[in-house]
Design a protein around this motif. Structure first.
Motif, PDB file in Angstrom:
ATOM      1  N   ARG A   1     105.280 -19.787   3.515  1.00  9.07           N
ATOM      2  CA  ARG A   1     104.797 -18.399   3.450  1.00  9.07           C
ATOM      3  C   ARG A   1     105.297 -17.619   4.659  1.00  9.07           C
ATOM      4  O   ARG A   1     105.538 -18.194   5.728  1.00  9.07           O
ATOM      5  N   ASN A   2     105.419 -16.302   4.492  1.00  9.55           N
ATOM      6  CA  ASN A   2     105.789 -15.469   5.631  1.00  9.55           C
ATOM      7  C   ASN A   2     104.532 -15.074   6.410  1.00  9.55           C
ATOM      8  O   ASN A   2     103.418 -15.472   6.058  1.00  9.55           O
ATOM      9  N   ASP A   3     104.720 -14.260   7.470  1.00  5.01           N
ATOM     10  CA  ASP A   3     103.591 -13.895   8.343  1.00  5.01           C
ATOM     11  C   ASP A   3     102.498 -13.167   7.578  1.00  5.01           C
ATOM     12  O   ASP A   3     101.327 -13.191   7.957  1.00  5.01           O
ATOM     13  N   MET A   4     102.890 -12.502   6.474  1.00  2.82           N
ATOM     14  CA  MET A   4     101.895 -11.757   5.690  1.00  2.82           C
ATOM     15  C   MET A   4     101.187 -12.673   4.679  1.00  2.82           C
ATOM     16  O   MET A   4     100.348 -12.232   3.909  1.00  2.82           O
ATOM     17  N   GLY A   5     101.604 -13.935   4.621  1.00  6.10           N
ATOM     18  CA  GLY A   5     100.981 -14.866   3.686  1.00  6.10           C
ATOM     19  C   GLY A   5     101.662 -14.910   2.328  1.00  6.10           C
ATOM     20  O   GLY A   5     101.233 -15.617   1.414  1.00  6.10           O
ATOM     21  N   LYS A   6     102.769 -14.160   2.180  1.00  9.65           N
ATOM     22  CA  LYS A   6     103.470 -14.129   0.888  1.00  9.65           C
ATOM     23  C   LYS A   6     104.310 -15.407   0.732  1.00  9.65           C
ATOM     24  O   LYS A   6     104.956 -15.848   1.696  1.00  9.65           O
TER      25      LYS A   6
END
Ligand code: MCA
Ligand code: AMP
Length: 502
Positions: A480-485
């Protein structure tokens, strides 16, 4: 005379009424028999707002759909293998008043609340169906009226109902007839499912509009193709690339199959890209070039390679008569010139287009750019104007066996399984299916992950068997990326075993 099916009029001089119209398995119908079966059913359903058709690969489905078209009642073809959740969605969204099914068909509980009419192929004298035909219904003369509602997957959410008018159907079929010199003398052979555009509109309504014959194999088999084409009388074959791939595999050991293909007038592939290797294997063994055409549920057919124009593997040909096609780059500029390398999104307009998504004015508005339909397909144009598809805008759409499948709907189904904590779905190249569905799963309990078969059954039961993952891979966590995506591109690339499967 029927506007959509001139040959169905018993008084028509163009087609003798004893001419065969369709053959599915052991069921055969001449034009006179089809006119009687569909005409009587049309009277019985006349006045209904909308009908569902239990679209088994059978003559009953053809009769039911032709009847609905004659009666001017919009028909919703249902995949007979649709799982409970998808069926509930389609029924809730399209609200049919009746279901038409073959007499022996066992319908699922989800359809229990709907009145059912059994489709009779040969209405017995004196029966309600036979009596009805004496007073034919008046086929609607409004070309814009909805004829079919075909469900298609998007990247997220449940499938959308694509409303197709009589105008779109006749325009697209006539443009194909023009491009392929398709006439009433043709005998079309295919084994495509009858709940999508390819099998139903092109494969059943196409030959009937021309006054020709269709032979449906019931289920795809290379043996069936070899039997029906060439010496068997078939002049045309329609298929998805997976079928041509299986044919290409079989050609080496089956000279009868090669002769059958060589004896056909036209071999057409569509719904997904036919790999160049399969084109080449078929041409080498038969001397025939497979013609590719490009379409979409929302647009019906857009382009086709012109038969006899020489091999063009990798391209889907030029726009059909009446179809406007342009490429638009990322900042919305229309690409000019055909340089064979600048990529843009394919946008189309013309009489072949759908009328909108059922109950989804938002999605309909979003799908258009200044009157042009955004296909989401990315392409370049060769110097001669041929379109070469190079990819799709949305990576979350998977084409497997010629079926379009949204990753989101499978992820939602997987997440409903108690053993699944997180899920991501991707498509990977597959030599047979084009793409295979891969599920990446983080189990709720790492010590006791749900078995692969349990998860595939779960998806097949809720959605449809063709939407089931062909591979399940278990992970401790999804990237996941920093945004949780979820970062699907960061999923681990498996080691290949050489057969295309990990
Ligand atoms: C398997 N089966 C199951 C399950 N798993 N049934 C219940 N539960 C399960 N878990 C059944 C299947 O239903 C099927 O039954 C059989 O087992 C084999 O399934 P499967 O492995 O999925 O089939 P396949 O061998 O992979 O099928 C290949 C195929 C098929 C025949 C090429 O993918 C196909 O028909 N594709 C056509 C798609 C198409 O028409 N697309 C058009 C949309 P059984 O054997 O009894 O069936 S695109 C379009 O319309 C646009 C406009 C266009 O451009 O054309
Ligand atoms: P569907 O929405 O199921 O009707 O599928 C339509 C999609 O199938 C198109 O948007 C294309 O991505 C793909 N498609 C159809 N025909 C071809 C073809 N001949 N070559 C490559 N892709 C195709």
């Amino acid at each position: 005379m029927s506007a959509l099916f001139p040959a169905l009029d018993a008084r028509s001089l163009a087609v003798p009424s004893d001419r065969p119209a369709l053959r599915c398995g052991t069921d055969t119908l001449t034009y006179a028999e089809l006119a009687r079966a569909a005409g009587s059913l049309a009277v019985r359903i006349g006045g209904a707002d909308r009908v569902a058709v239990w679209a088994t690969p059978s003559a009953h489905t053809a009769v039911a759909v032709v009847a609905a078209l004659l009666a001017g009642v919009p028909a919703v073809p249902l995949n007979p293998r649709t799982g409970e959740r998808e069926l509930a969605h389609i029924l809730g969204d399209s609200a049919p008043g009746l279901v038409l099914a073959g007499p022996g068909d066992v319908l699922p509980a989800g359809l229990a609340g709907l009145p059912r009419i059994d489709v009779e192929l040969t209405p017995a004298d004196g029966s309600a169906a036979a009596e009805a035909v004496t007073e034919p219904v008046a086929e609607p003369d409004d070309d814009e009226s909805p004829a079919l509602i075909v469900y298609t997957s998007g990247t997220t959410g449940p499938p959308k109902g694509v409303v197709l008018s009589r105008r779109a159907i006749s325009a697209s079929l006539d443009a194909l007839a023009d491009a392929w010199a398709w006439t009433g003398d043709d005998v079309l052979v295919h084994a495509l499912p009858l709940f999508h555009v390819h099998g139903l509109i092109l494969g059943i309504l196409g030959p009937l509009r021309r006054g020709g014959e269709v032979r449906h194999l019931g289920a795809f088999s290379v043996e069936g193709v070899a039997r029906e084409l060439g010496a068997g009388g078939g002049t045309m074959l329609f298929g998805v690339p997976t079928m041509y791939h299986r044919i290409a595999d079989a050609l080496a050991g089956d000279p009868r199959l090669g002769d059958a293909l060589a004896g056909a007038r036209l071999l057409v592939s569509g719904s997904a890209a036919l790999p160049v290797h399969d084109h080449e294997r078929i041409t080498a063994a038969t001397g025939r070039t497979v013609v590719e055409r490009y379409g979409m549920t929302e647009t019906l057919m857009n382009t086709s390679v012109v038969p006899g124009s020489g091999p063009r593997p990798g391209t889907v040909g030029t726009p059909l008569a009446g179809v406007g096609l342009r490429l638009v780059d990322e900042d919305g500029s229309v690409l000019g010139g055909y340089d064979g390398e600048t990529v843009g999104e394919v946008q189309v307009r013309g009489p072949n287009l759908f009328s909108g998504y059922l109950n989804r004015p938002d999605a309909t508005a979003e799908a258009f750019d200044d009157g042009w339909f955004r296909t989401g397909d990315m392409a370049v144009r060769e110097a001669d104007g041929s379109v070469r598809l190079v990819g799709r805008k949305a990576t979350d759409l998977i084409k497997s066996g010629g079926y379009k499948i949204g990753a989101g709907e499978i992820e939602n189904a997987l997440l409903d399984h108690p053993g699944v904590l997180e899920a991501a779905v991707t498509g990977e190249p597959d030599p047979d299916l084009g793409e295979r569905i891969v599920a990446w799963v983080v189990p709720t309990d790492a010590a006791k992950p749900p078995a692969e078969a349990e998860l595939t059954e779960h998806v097949a039961g809720l959605l449809a068997p063709h939407k089931r993952p062909r591979v399940v891979r278990y992970l401790d966590a999804l990237p996941r990326n920093d945004m949780g995506k979820i970062l699907k591109k960061a999923l681990p690339v498996p080691l290949s075993t050489g057969d295309g499967r990990a």
